[in-house]
Write an enzyme that holds these catalytic residues in place. Sequence first.
Site, mmCIF file in Angstrom:
data_model
loop_
_atom_site.group_PDB
_atom_site.id
_atom_site.type_symbol
_atom_site.label_atom_id
_atom_site.label_comp_id
_atom_site.label_asym_id
_atom_site.label_seq_id
_atom_site.Cartn_x
_atom_site.Cartn_y
_atom_site.Cartn_z
ATOM 1 C CD GLU A 1 -53.400 -92.038 75.989
ATOM 2 O OE1 GLU A 1 -52.253 -91.674 76.277
ATOM 3 O OE2 GLU A 1 -53.781 -92.276 74.851
ATOM 4 C CD GLU B 1 -56.693 -89.535 72.085
ATOM 5 O OE1 GLU B 1 -55.522 -89.668 71.669
ATOM 6 O OE2 GLU B 1 -56.985 -88.964 73.145
HETATM 7 C C1 BG6 Z 1 -52.858 -89.601 72.970
HETATM 8 C C2 BG6 Z 1 -53.273 -88.397 73.759
HETATM 9 O O1 BG6 Z 1 -52.125 -90.440 73.755
HETATM 10 O O2 BG6 Z 1 -52.018 -89.377 71.875
HETATM 11 C C3 BG6 Z 1 -53.429 -87.129 72.920
HETATM 12 O O3 BG6 Z 1 -54.467 -88.658 74.437
HETATM 13 C C4 BG6 Z 1 -52.276 -87.036 71.957
HETATM 14 O O4 BG6 Z 1 -53.510 -86.026 73.779
HETATM 15 C C5 BG6 Z 1 -52.294 -88.255 71.066
HETATM 16 O O5 BG6 Z 1 -52.277 -85.854 71.210
HETATM 17 C C6 BG6 Z 1 -51.277 -88.243 69.959
HETATM 18 O O6 BG6 Z 1 -50.019 -87.973 70.472
HETATM 19 P P1 BG6 Z 1 -49.131 -86.809 69.879
HETATM 20 O O7 BG6 Z 1 -47.955 -86.718 70.733
HETATM 21 O O8 BG6 Z 1 -48.823 -87.216 68.504
HETATM 22 O O9 BG6 Z 1 -49.965 -85.578 69.936
#
Ligand code: BG6
Length: 476
Positions: free
Chosen positions: A175, A373
């Site tokens: 990202e 993700e």
């Molecule tokens: C993504 C990141 O943007 O979002 C992760 O790559 C992150 O590292 C994930 O954990 C979810 O975001 P959050 O703030 O809910 O952990």
Amino acid sequence: MKIKDNFLWGGSIAAHQCEGAWKIGGKGPAIMDFVTTGSVDKPREITKTIDADKIYPSHTGIDFYHHYKEDIQLFADMGFKALRLSIDWSRIFPKGDEKLPNEKGIQFYSDVIDELIRHGIEPIVTLYHFEMPIHLVTEYGSWKSRKVVDFYLNFCKVMFENFKDRVTYWVTFNEMNHIDPQTEATDIFTYIISGLKYSELEDKPQTLATIGYHMTVASCMAVELGHSINPNFKMGCVFGIEPVYPYNCDPQNIMNAFLQMDRDFYQIDAMCNGQFPQYKLEEYQSQGIDLEVTKEDVLAFSNGKLDFIGMNYYASSVAEYEGADAEKSKLFGGLTNPFLEQSKWGWTIDPVGLRYLLNYTYRKYALPIMITENGLGAVDVKEKVTVHDFYRIDYLKQHLEQMKLAIEEDHIDCLGYLMWGPIDLVSATTGEMKKRYGFIYVDKNDDGSGSYQRIKKDSFEWFKEVITTNGDSLIN
Ligand code: BG6
């Protein structure tokens, strides 16, 4: 077209959010080790030194460092075909600018990778998931400096050489696309990626453009380097992209939404099309932003093209426009979408957005896409031996159905689906444990207390069934 038999079902984790052991095995302090726990209403604090009265969740994580065998066993029990994990730069080069790596750090990741392979799980390695040694920020100014690009490439080289026979899939960055000279950013967003606070940047547009450019060049150079060490490497970069919708069909709003969404694509253009986009250079010039594009950079863009695109997908947004009176959504900005619900953290839940984004990106680049993700951060209530997380199953089911449509109806070449946070871990944006994503519950609270015991949630068996049937169970 059906989901392929070798589809990579699995999950994604990041070192600074799960390993803990921040002073063990020769690890040096890294940028996220200086960030406290926050919440949806209270931004995480970034401190210059460690304050004994504050809680820094990365210091303990979920102690994956000591629990990795147990955790990998659980992933294997679910039938995982792949796990995306990051290698913490500060475990390998504690300060970042050393000549020789820390052997204990290499040994740790070597053991983790062996454990995955022993269970038939493909390791997918991210080389930069917000884990920069703090020394590179204080001494060199982070990605503002070309020297940091060299240090990063040296780190990559050591990793490629050590794991060239065991790791095929590599991700150069997670990202980096959130670095954007056009929008107002929060401190935590620029800090996570660069170790620099937005509010403290001197010439914001110039600095952000330079950081974004240097990281883009670094990614292309790493791709080229990886291929030279092992031509069979599959080199990718991960982007966190939100489809941006217009608020209504006023052509002006449609144009506005297009431009806002397009900001997330210039780095993918640079990494897939063989050159840094001319439109971006001209845009920068018109804003008085000056970038140094060297001959080496030009070569890197043409030789360091990606093999696949990694896509992190959580939410969509609605473009803001002048005079809009709709409410703004939390954290990422944009207007709230009246057709969609939001998570407790204000992230819009939009399964169809995943299908849209897969189509949009695949048609633009014709490269395989890996969903690196996707998941739901939610408050879980632990019963004695489980968590009844029907809301998570519902969220994942809806997204996987859309992914299936994208593959089977729209003919998108999708390599795999890696759910974010298959085991509860520290939230990146808020630092909370309370914001849980996992199929596996970890008994740890925001104040650091807890037994760290692992417990299977209802979603554990559900996802196992999805993997066993290669997605067919989604139809029921
Ligand atoms: C993504 C990141 O943007 O979002 C992760 O790559 C992150 O590292 C994930 O954990 C979810 O975001 P959050 O703030 O809910 O952990």
